[in-house]
Design a protein around this motif. Structure first.
Motif, PDB file in Angstrom:
ATOM      1  N   ASP A   1      -6.717   2.970   1.058  1.00 18.18           N
ATOM      2  CA  ASP A   1      -7.936   2.940   0.233  1.00 18.18           C
ATOM      3  C   ASP A   1      -8.736   4.235   0.384  1.00 18.18           C
ATOM      4  O   ASP A   1      -9.966   4.242   0.293  1.00 18.18           O
ATOM      5  CB  ASP A   1      -8.801   1.724   0.596  1.00 18.18           C
ATOM      6  CG  ASP A   1      -8.010   0.420   0.531  1.00 18.18           C
ATOM      7  OD1 ASP A   1      -7.461   0.130  -0.538  1.00 18.18           O
ATOM      8  OD2 ASP A   1      -7.912  -0.258   1.567  1.00 18.18           O
TER       9      ASP A   1
ATOM     10  N   ALA B   1       0.825  -1.204   0.000  1.00 19.96           N
ATOM     11  CA  ALA B   1       0.000   0.000   0.000  1.00 19.96           C
ATOM     12  C   ALA B   1       0.859   1.253   0.000  1.00 19.96           C
ATOM     13  O   ALA B   1       0.559   2.238  -0.701  1.00 19.96           O
ATOM     14  CB  ALA B   1      -0.932  -0.012   1.210  1.00 19.96           C
TER      15      ALA B   1
ATOM     16  N   ASN C   1       2.158   1.640  -3.580  1.00 21.53           N
ATOM     17  CA  ASN C   1       1.269   1.709  -4.742  1.00 21.53           C
ATOM     18  C   ASN C   1       0.080   2.641  -4.589  1.00 21.53           C
ATOM     19  O   ASN C   1      -0.571   2.965  -5.588  1.00 21.53           O
ATOM     20  CB  ASN C   1       0.750   0.297  -5.066  1.00 21.53           C
ATOM     21  CG  ASN C   1       1.870  -0.658  -5.420  1.00 21.53           C
ATOM     22  OD1 ASN C   1       2.800  -0.293  -6.137  1.00 21.53           O
ATOM     23  ND2 ASN C   1       1.805  -1.880  -4.901  1.00 21.53           N
ATOM     24  N   GLN C   2      -0.244   3.073  -3.385  1.00 23.83           N
ATOM     25  CA  GLN C   2      -1.376   3.977  -3.203  1.00 23.83           C
ATOM     26  C   GLN C   2      -0.890   5.421  -3.125  1.00 23.83           C
ATOM     27  O   GLN C   2       0.290   5.680  -2.865  1.00 23.83           O
ATOM     28  CB  GLN C   2      -2.164   3.587  -1.947  1.00 23.83           C
ATOM     29  CG  GLN C   2      -2.825   2.213  -2.059  1.00 23.83           C
ATOM     30  CD  GLN C   2      -3.793   1.939  -0.926  1.00 23.83           C
ATOM     31  OE1 GLN C   2      -4.416   2.853  -0.375  1.00 23.83           O
ATOM     32  NE2 GLN C   2      -3.945   0.658  -0.579  1.00 23.83           N
TER      33      GLN C   2
ATOM     34  N   VAL D   1       0.113   7.469   3.780  1.00 23.67           N
ATOM     35  CA  VAL D   1      -0.884   6.904   2.870  1.00 23.67           C
ATOM     36  C   VAL D   1      -2.168   6.668   3.661  1.00 23.67           C
ATOM     37  O   VAL D   1      -2.152   6.047   4.720  1.00 23.67           O
ATOM     38  CB  VAL D   1      -0.399   5.577   2.248  1.00 23.67           C
ATOM     39  CG1 VAL D   1      -1.530   4.882   1.496  1.00 23.67           C
ATOM     40  CG2 VAL D   1       0.779   5.833   1.307  1.00 23.67           C
TER      41      VAL D   1
END
Length: 308
Positions: free
Chosen positions: A46, A24, A27-28, A43
Motif C-alpha cells: 500500500d 499484493a 497486484n501492487q 512490493v
C-alpha cells in the motif's frame, strides 16, 4: 454503517493471511531487483507510507548479498518480498512462505535509521528459509535451527558482522536450546529455545562432524548448496530424510543422516563447552576470546572468512 464498522472497512490490510501477501505481490506496484541466479520482486505494501525506501533497498541488497555469498548464488529464482510499514524504529516480525512461490512479508518501522537496518538479522534469516525445501511440521527445528546457525555466519562472510559477534551469539544462545529433564527428541518440539537454538546446535555439530568425517575436504556449506540446487527452495516439500541424504551425498559422508536420527528421536545433551573449546572459542567473563591453538581453530576461521 456504524463508525466502528466504517473504520474497520477503511483500515489498511494487515496481510496476516498469506493469500493477501501473494495477492499484493501480484497486484501492487513491483520493483524487480536482479540477483546472481535469481530475482527479488519487491512490493511496498500500500505504498508503505513513511518508510525510507532507499534505506530499505540498501538493506535488502546486503541481506541478499550475504545469502548469495553463502550459497554461491541467490538461492531461489523468484523471491517475493512484501515490506509493510509500521510504527517504530526497527525491523519487525517476518514470515516466509513457499506454497505459492517463495515469498516473505516483513514489517519495517517508519523511523528505522541506517543503524537499525545494519543491526537487523531478520531478513537474512527469512531469505535462508527460502533456500531450503519445506519440511513437515515435526521437523520445524531443522528449518529454524538452520537459519539461526547460518545467518550470522553468512553475514560475517559478507563483511556485515564480526567473527566475535557470530560466536558471542552462539555462546549465549545455544545453552538455551539444551533439553530440559522432561524433553524428548527434537522432532515435534514446540519450545522456542529448542526450535531455534537447539536446532542451531544440531547444525553446528553437523559442521564439525562433516569436517572431521571428510578430513577437512567438505563443509556444511557444501551440503547446503547441494540441497538448495536439488530442491530449488521452499516451494517444494521434502522429508527430513531426503534433505539429509542429499547433504550426505554432497559431502561423501553419512553425518547428517546419523545426527538427524539421533537428535530427532532421543534426548541429546551436547557438551557445548567441549564443542566450543575444540573450535577455540572461549567465553572469558562475557568477552569472546579465540584460541588459535585449538584443534579445530582452522575450521572456525574458515567459517567466517570473508567470501569473494
Amino acid at each position: 454503517m456504524g463508525a466502528a464498522a466504517l473504520a474497520q472497512t477503511n483500515a489498511a490490510p494487515t496481510y496476516e493471511d498469506p493469500d493477501d501477501l501473494y495477492a499484493a505481490l501480484a497486484n501492487q506496484p513491483v520493483e524487480r531487483i536482479a540477483q546472481a541466479g535469481g530475482e527479488i520482486a519487491l512490493v511496498f505494501a500500500d505504498g508503505a507510507p513513511g518508510v525510507d525506501r532507499e534505506r530499505v533497498r540498501a538493506w535488502i541488497g546486503q541481506a541478499a548479498d550475504a545469502v548469495t555469498r553463502y550459497f554461491g548464488r541467490f538461492p531461489v529464482q523468484h523471491y517475493g518480498l512484501l515490506v509493510i510499514a509500521q510504527d517504530g524504529d526497527s525491523v519487525g516480525h517476518a514470515t516466509t512462505f513457499g506454497y505459492a512461490g517463495s515469498a516473505t512479508r516483513i514489517h519495517v518501522g517508519r523511523s528505522a535509521d541506517t543503524a537499525a537496518f545494519a543491526r537487523d538479522w531478520i531478513l537474512t534469516h527469512e531469505m535462508l528459509h527460502a533456500a531450503l525445501p519445506d519440511l513437515p511440521r515435526r521437523a520445524l527445528w531443522l528449518q529454524e535451527g538452520n537459519a539461526t546457525y547460518i545467518e550470522p555466519i553468512a553475514r560475517a562472510r559478507a563483511g556485515y558482522l564480526s567473527e566475535r559477534e557470530v560466536w558471542r551469539q552462539s555462546l549465549v544462545g545455544m545453552p538455551k536450546g539444551e533439553p530440559g529433564p522432561d524433553d524428548d527428541g527434537m522432532n515435534g518440539t514446540k519450545r522456542w529455545a529448542r526450535l531455534y537454538w537447539g536446532g542451531a546446535t544440531f547444525w553446528l555439530q553437523a559442521e564439525v562432524d562433516i569436517a572431521r568425517a571428510s578430513g577437512g575436504r567438505h563443509s556444511l556449506r557444501d551440503a547446503m548448496r547441494a540441497i538448495n540446487r536439488q530442491s530449488g527452495g521452499n516451494h517444494v516439500d521434502w522429508t527430513p530424510e531426503q534433505l539429509m541424504a542429499a547433504g550426505d551425498a554432497a559431502t561423501g559422508t553419512n553425518t547428517l543422516t546419523r545426527l538427524y536420527t539421533r537428535f530427532a528421536g532421543q534426548r541429546v545433551v551436547t557438551d557445548l563447552d567441549s564443542l566450543f573449546a575444540s573450535l577455540g572459542i572461549v567465553d572469558r567473563d562475557g568477552d569472546v576470546v579465540f584460541d588459535d591453538a585449538a584443534p579445530l581453530a582452522h575450521l572456525r576461521r574458515s567459517l567466517t572468512r570473508r567470501a569473494a
